[in-house]
Design a protein around this motif. Structure first.
Motif, PDB file in Angstrom:
ATOM      1  N   VAL A  99       0.949  -1.481   0.114  1.00 14.94           N
ATOM      2  CA  VAL A  99       0.094  -0.028   0.197  1.00 14.94           C
ATOM      3  C   VAL A  99       0.827   1.362  -0.160  1.00 14.94           C
ATOM      4  O   VAL A  99       0.263   2.810   0.166  1.00 14.94           O
ATOM      5  CB  VAL A  99      -0.694   0.184   0.915  1.00 14.94           C
ATOM      6  CG1 VAL A  99      -1.814  -1.198   1.288  1.00 14.94           C
ATOM      7  CG2 VAL A  99       0.143   0.176   2.315  1.00 14.94           C
ATOM      8  N   ASP A 100       2.085   1.190  -0.310  1.00 14.79           N
ATOM      9  CA  ASP A 100       3.061   2.211  -0.091  1.00 14.79           C
ATOM     10  C   ASP A 100       3.808   2.252  -1.348  1.00 14.79           C
ATOM     11  O   ASP A 100       5.043   3.059  -0.870  1.00 14.79           O
ATOM     12  CB  ASP A 100       3.654   2.502   1.083  1.00 14.79           C
ATOM     13  CG  ASP A 100       4.898   1.253   1.251  1.00 14.79           C
ATOM     14  OD1 ASP A 100       4.440   0.137   0.458  1.00 14.79           O
ATOM     15  OD2 ASP A 100       5.289   1.541   2.285  1.00 14.79           O
ATOM     16  N   GLN A 101       3.513   1.869  -2.516  1.00 14.28           N
ATOM     17  CA  GLN A 101       4.638   1.330  -3.458  1.00 14.28           C
ATOM     18  C   GLN A 101       3.725   2.749  -4.265  1.00 14.28           C
ATOM     19  O   GLN A 101       2.789   1.791  -5.296  1.00 14.28           O
ATOM     20  CB  GLN A 101       4.345   0.515  -3.688  1.00 14.28           C
ATOM     21  CG  GLN A 101       5.385  -0.672  -3.002  1.00 14.28           C
ATOM     22  CD  GLN A 101       6.463  -1.877  -3.098  1.00 14.28           C
ATOM     23  OE1 GLN A 101       5.476  -2.715  -4.326  1.00 14.28           O
ATOM     24  NE2 GLN A 101       6.670  -2.906  -3.101  1.00 14.28           N
ATOM     25  N   PRO A 102       4.251   3.877  -4.622  1.00 13.64           N
ATOM     26  CA  PRO A 102       3.357   3.849  -6.394  1.00 13.64           C
ATOM     27  C   PRO A 102       3.827   3.447  -7.267  1.00 13.64           C
ATOM     28  O   PRO A 102       4.848   2.874  -8.009  1.00 13.64           O
ATOM     29  CB  PRO A 102       4.447   6.047  -6.387  1.00 13.64           C
ATOM     30  CG  PRO A 102       5.095   5.694  -4.285  1.00 13.64           C
ATOM     31  CD  PRO A 102       5.079   3.803  -3.763  1.00 13.64           C
ATOM     32  N   GLY A 103       2.705   3.055  -8.093  1.00 12.00           N
ATOM     33  CA  GLY A 103       2.521   3.327  -9.634  1.00 12.00           C
ATOM     34  C   GLY A 103       2.658   1.989  -9.556  1.00 12.00           C
ATOM     35  O   GLY A 103       2.054   0.770  -9.564  1.00 12.00           O
ATOM     36  N   LEU A 104       2.859   0.702  -7.928  1.00  7.29           N
ATOM     37  CA  LEU A 104       2.357  -1.314  -8.193  1.00  7.29           C
ATOM     38  C   LEU A 104       1.130  -1.012  -7.203  1.00  7.29           C
ATOM     39  O   LEU A 104       0.002  -1.107  -7.594  1.00  7.29           O
ATOM     40  CB  LEU A 104       3.671  -1.370  -7.727  1.00  7.29           C
ATOM     41  CG  LEU A 104       4.818  -1.678  -8.442  1.00  7.29           C
ATOM     42  CD1 LEU A 104       6.017  -2.293  -8.035  1.00  7.29           C
ATOM     43  CD2 LEU A 104       4.261  -2.209 -10.086  1.00  7.29           C
ATOM     44  N   GLY A 105       1.702   0.152  -5.989  1.00  3.09           N
ATOM     45  CA  GLY A 105       0.170  -0.497  -4.998  1.00  3.09           C
ATOM     46  C   GLY A 105       0.200   0.469  -4.274  1.00  3.09           C
ATOM     47  O   GLY A 105       1.161   0.569  -3.148  1.00  3.09           O
ATOM     48  N   LEU A 106      -0.673   1.701  -4.343  1.00  6.67           N
ATOM     49  CA  LEU A 106      -0.705   2.760  -3.277  1.00  6.67           C
ATOM     50  C   LEU A 106      -2.020   3.290  -2.259  1.00  6.67           C
ATOM     51  O   LEU A 106      -2.804   2.937  -3.651  1.00  6.67           O
ATOM     52  CB  LEU A 106       0.095   3.972  -3.836  1.00  6.67           C
ATOM     53  CG  LEU A 106       0.526   5.192  -3.193  1.00  6.67           C
ATOM     54  CD1 LEU A 106       1.972   5.050  -1.955  1.00  6.67           C
ATOM     55  CD2 LEU A 106       0.535   6.606  -4.450  1.00  6.67           C
ATOM     56  N   ARG A 107      -2.334   3.258  -1.227  1.00 11.26           N
ATOM     57  CA  ARG A 107      -3.391   3.778  -0.828  1.00 11.26           C
ATOM     58  C   ARG A 107      -3.668   5.583  -0.578  1.00 11.26           C
ATOM     59  O   ARG A 107      -2.133   5.401  -0.412  1.00 11.26           O
ATOM     60  CB  ARG A 107      -3.941   3.125   0.647  1.00 11.26           C
ATOM     61  CG  ARG A 107      -4.756   3.669   1.049  1.00 11.26           C
ATOM     62  CD  ARG A 107      -5.227   3.199   2.956  1.00 11.26           C
ATOM     63  NE  ARG A 107      -4.570   1.732   3.166  1.00 11.26           N
ATOM     64  CZ  ARG A 107      -5.403   0.939   2.835  1.00 11.26           C
ATOM     65  NH1 ARG A 107      -6.904   0.921   1.964  1.00 11.26           N
ATOM     66  NH2 ARG A 107      -4.560  -0.706   2.846  1.00 11.26           N
ATOM     67  N   GLY A 108      -4.611   5.355  -1.053  1.00 10.45           N
ATOM     68  CA  GLY A 108      -4.525   7.226  -1.308  1.00 10.45           C
ATOM     69  C   GLY A 108      -5.047   7.912  -0.585  1.00 10.45           C
ATOM     70  O   GLY A 108      -5.440   7.036   0.667  1.00 10.45           O
ATOM     71  N   PRO A 109      -4.794   9.310  -0.322  1.00 10.15           N
ATOM     72  CA  PRO A 109      -6.120   9.974   0.994  1.00 10.15           C
ATOM     73  C   PRO A 109      -7.269   9.704   1.294  1.00 10.15           C
ATOM     74  O   PRO A 109      -7.513   9.221   2.368  1.00 10.15           O
ATOM     75  CB  PRO A 109      -5.453  11.455   0.714  1.00 10.15           C
ATOM     76  CG  PRO A 109      -4.313  11.221  -0.659  1.00 10.15           C
ATOM     77  CD  PRO A 109      -4.813   9.783  -1.460  1.00 10.15           C
ATOM     78  N   ASP A 110      -7.483   8.977   0.058  1.00  9.09           N
ATOM     79  CA  ASP A 110      -9.520   8.408   0.420  1.00  9.09           C
ATOM     80  C   ASP A 110      -8.954   7.458   0.823  1.00  9.09           C
ATOM     81  O   ASP A 110     -10.401   6.661   1.060  1.00  9.09           O
ATOM     82  CB  ASP A 110     -10.024   8.763  -1.130  1.00  9.09           C
ATOM     83  CG  ASP A 110      -9.749   8.059  -2.417  1.00  9.09           C
ATOM     84  OD1 ASP A 110      -8.028   7.134  -2.339  1.00  9.09           O
ATOM     85  OD2 ASP A 110     -10.174   8.012  -3.187  1.00  9.09           O
ATOM     86  N   GLY A 111      -8.554   6.306   1.620  1.00  9.09           N
ATOM     87  CA  GLY A 111      -8.825   5.298   0.840  1.00  9.09           C
ATOM     88  C   GLY A 111      -8.482   3.918  -0.352  1.00  9.09           C
ATOM     89  O   GLY A 111      -8.146   2.708   0.036  1.00  9.09           O
ATOM     90  N   ALA A 112      -8.411   4.482  -1.419  1.00 10.49           N
ATOM     91  CA  ALA A 112      -8.646   3.485  -1.990  1.00 10.49           C
ATOM     92  C   ALA A 112      -7.202   3.262  -2.340  1.00 10.49           C
ATOM     93  O   ALA A 112      -6.506   3.956  -2.831  1.00 10.49           O
ATOM     94  CB  ALA A 112      -9.071   4.611  -3.592  1.00 10.49           C
ATOM     95  N   LEU A 113      -7.078   2.450  -3.185  1.00  9.72           N
ATOM     96  CA  LEU A 113      -5.908   1.326  -4.134  1.00  9.72           C
ATOM     97  C   LEU A 113      -5.440   1.768  -5.121  1.00  9.72           C
ATOM     98  O   LEU A 113      -6.463   1.799  -5.832  1.00  9.72           O
ATOM     99  CB  LEU A 113      -5.570   0.079  -3.727  1.00  9.72           C
ATOM    100  CG  LEU A 113      -5.403  -0.386  -2.034  1.00  9.72           C
ATOM    101  CD1 LEU A 113      -5.636  -2.023  -1.693  1.00  9.72           C
ATOM    102  CD2 LEU A 113      -4.615   1.009  -1.785  1.00  9.72           C
ATOM    103  N   SER A 114      -4.312   2.098  -5.818  1.00  7.01           N
ATOM    104  CA  SER A 114      -4.245   2.748  -7.062  1.00  7.01           C
ATOM    105  C   SER A 114      -3.007   1.410  -7.690  1.00  7.01           C
ATOM    106  O   SER A 114      -2.344   1.142  -6.667  1.00  7.01           O
ATOM    107  CB  SER A 114      -4.161   3.577  -7.771  1.00  7.01           C
ATOM    108  OG  SER A 114      -3.328   4.061  -6.799  1.00  7.01           O
ATOM    109  N   GLY A 115      -2.537   1.346  -8.514  1.00  6.36           N
ATOM    110  CA  GLY A 115      -1.434   1.401  -9.549  1.00  6.36           C
ATOM    111  C   GLY A 115      -1.653  -0.408 -10.097  1.00  6.36           C
ATOM    112  O   GLY A 115      -2.391  -1.315 -10.208  1.00  6.36           O
ATOM    113  N   PHE A 116      -0.154  -1.053 -10.957  1.00 10.49           N
ATOM    114  CA  PHE A 116       0.135  -2.027 -11.721  1.00 10.49           C
ATOM    115  C   PHE A 116      -0.764  -3.181 -11.152  1.00 10.49           C
ATOM    116  O   PHE A 116      -1.715  -3.589 -11.003  1.00 10.49           O
ATOM    117  CB  PHE A 116       1.167  -1.807 -11.923  1.00 10.49           C
ATOM    118  CG  PHE A 116       1.360  -3.264 -13.165  1.00 10.49           C
ATOM    119  CD1 PHE A 116       0.509  -3.477 -14.295  1.00 10.49           C
ATOM    120  CD2 PHE A 116       1.750  -4.509 -13.081  1.00 10.49           C
ATOM    121  CE1 PHE A 116       0.484  -4.264 -15.182  1.00 10.49           C
ATOM    122  CE2 PHE A 116       2.444  -4.982 -13.498  1.00 10.49           C
ATOM    123  CZ  PHE A 116       1.511  -5.229 -15.777  1.00 10.49           C
TER     124      PHE A 116
END
Length: 322
Positions: free
Chosen positions: A49-66
């Motif tokens: 949840v702390d890797q930009p581009g792969l797995g990152l939790r945003g300020p709203d709690g949503a996850l994004s990344g490859f």
């Protein structure tokens, strides 16, 4: 008055109860079954949840990344292939040092968390993939002019990596003189780099590219290739060869071959549809995506690699005896 045999029966019953309890305790938890969880409509996926581009939790709690995109595509596609509705996904943060334990204890159905496949891990869990190939790199401060290659990391330099990662193990083996600092997360390493508590961070280039893209004026990437021909860890390595090649897989229960085949089929579908490349470009940017595609053969080569773990038995030539 009870018959004389009653106490004996009671004692025997108690003994059987104790033995059964001991057997259950010894057997312990077991891995979950991904396909059964999909059929039941709810899955647990281990991610970073702390890797930009792969797995990152945003300020709203949503996850994004490859990795998040890959996990969603795989779960949705496997569910459709079984005639099931898309299940609810619960994400679980998964530190590198806990991935095998979480799978083995049945705390997650699968791990999609920049999970490099190697021999030790493949002996403990099952792997689908690989779905991405990257290489080990270095991240340094942009104003750091003294580190241009891995050769510049001497005994007076400190290098940060994550406990339990393949990057940390490679550094310990191949750069015995450098002072290695380990944290639980790469974001902690990057914070230490920004505060000048360490001189560089090492892990997979695709992870470092995400951090560099977040703060382009603060950090830059440094190539991490073998500086000259030599004997490294008992094996002959040629100058210019990658310091390490990492192949990302999806971790599953070790003996769950049905889930492994279903996930591999979904990964092939993602590549063939073009969604794999689109997701990679969204996640790490066109420059890093183009470098990955050019260096490792593009989507066609990636498709051919799915399900092929023969690299685990491949070795470099041993060094000649002296």
């Amino acid at each position: 008055m009870l018959p004389r045999s009653a106490p004996r029966r009671s004692a025997a019953t108690a003994l059987v109860t104790v033995l059964l309890a001991a057997l259950c305790a010894c057997s312990g938890p077991s891995p979950r079954n991904l396909l059964s969880s999909i059929d039941d409509g709810a899955v647990l996926i281990g991610v970073k949840v702390d890797q930009p581009g792969l797995g990152l939790r945003g300020p709203d709690g949503a996850l994004s990344g490859f990795d998040i995109d890959v996990a969603r595509y795989v779960i949705r596609t496997v569910a459709a292939s079984r005639g099931k509705a898309e299940p609810r996904i619960t994400w679980r943060e998964t530190p590198s040092s806990q991935r095998e334990q979480l799978i083995d204890n049945g705390e997650v159905d699968a791990v999609v968390a920049s999970y490099s496949i190697d021999g030790a891990r493949a002996g403990a869990v099952g792997f689908a993939g690989p779905y991405l190939v990257t290489r080990q790199g270095l991240l340094v401060r942009r104003d750091e002019s003294a580190i241009g290659t891995v050769s510049d990391l001497g005994r007076d330099r400190s290098l940060c990596s994550v406990t339990g990662s393949t990057s940390a193990r490679a550094v310990k083996t191949l750069l015995p003189g450098v002072r290695l600092v380990e944290f639980d997360t790469y974001s902690a390493c990057v914070d230490a780099l920004a505060r000048k508590n360490v001189d560089a961070v090492t892990t997979d280039e695709v992870i470092l590219a995400g951090f560099a893209a977040q703060r382009p004026t603060a950090f830059r990437l440094v190539d991490m290739s073998v500086p000259k021909d030599g004997c490294i860890d008992g094996r002959l390595r040629a100058a210019g060869a990658p310091f390490a090649v990492e192949r990302y897989g999806i971790g599953l229960g070790r003996d769950d071959s049905a889930a492994r085949e279903a996930v591999n089929a979904a990964l092939r579908s993602m590549l063939e549809s073009g969604e794999w490349e689109r997701s990679l470009r969204r996640a790490v940017g066109d420059e890093e995506a183009a470098r990955t595609l050019e260096r490792d053969g593009g989507a066609a080569e990636s498709l051919a690699r799915i399900g092929d773990l023969s690299f685990l038995s491949a070795t470099n030539s041993p060094c000649a005896a002296r």
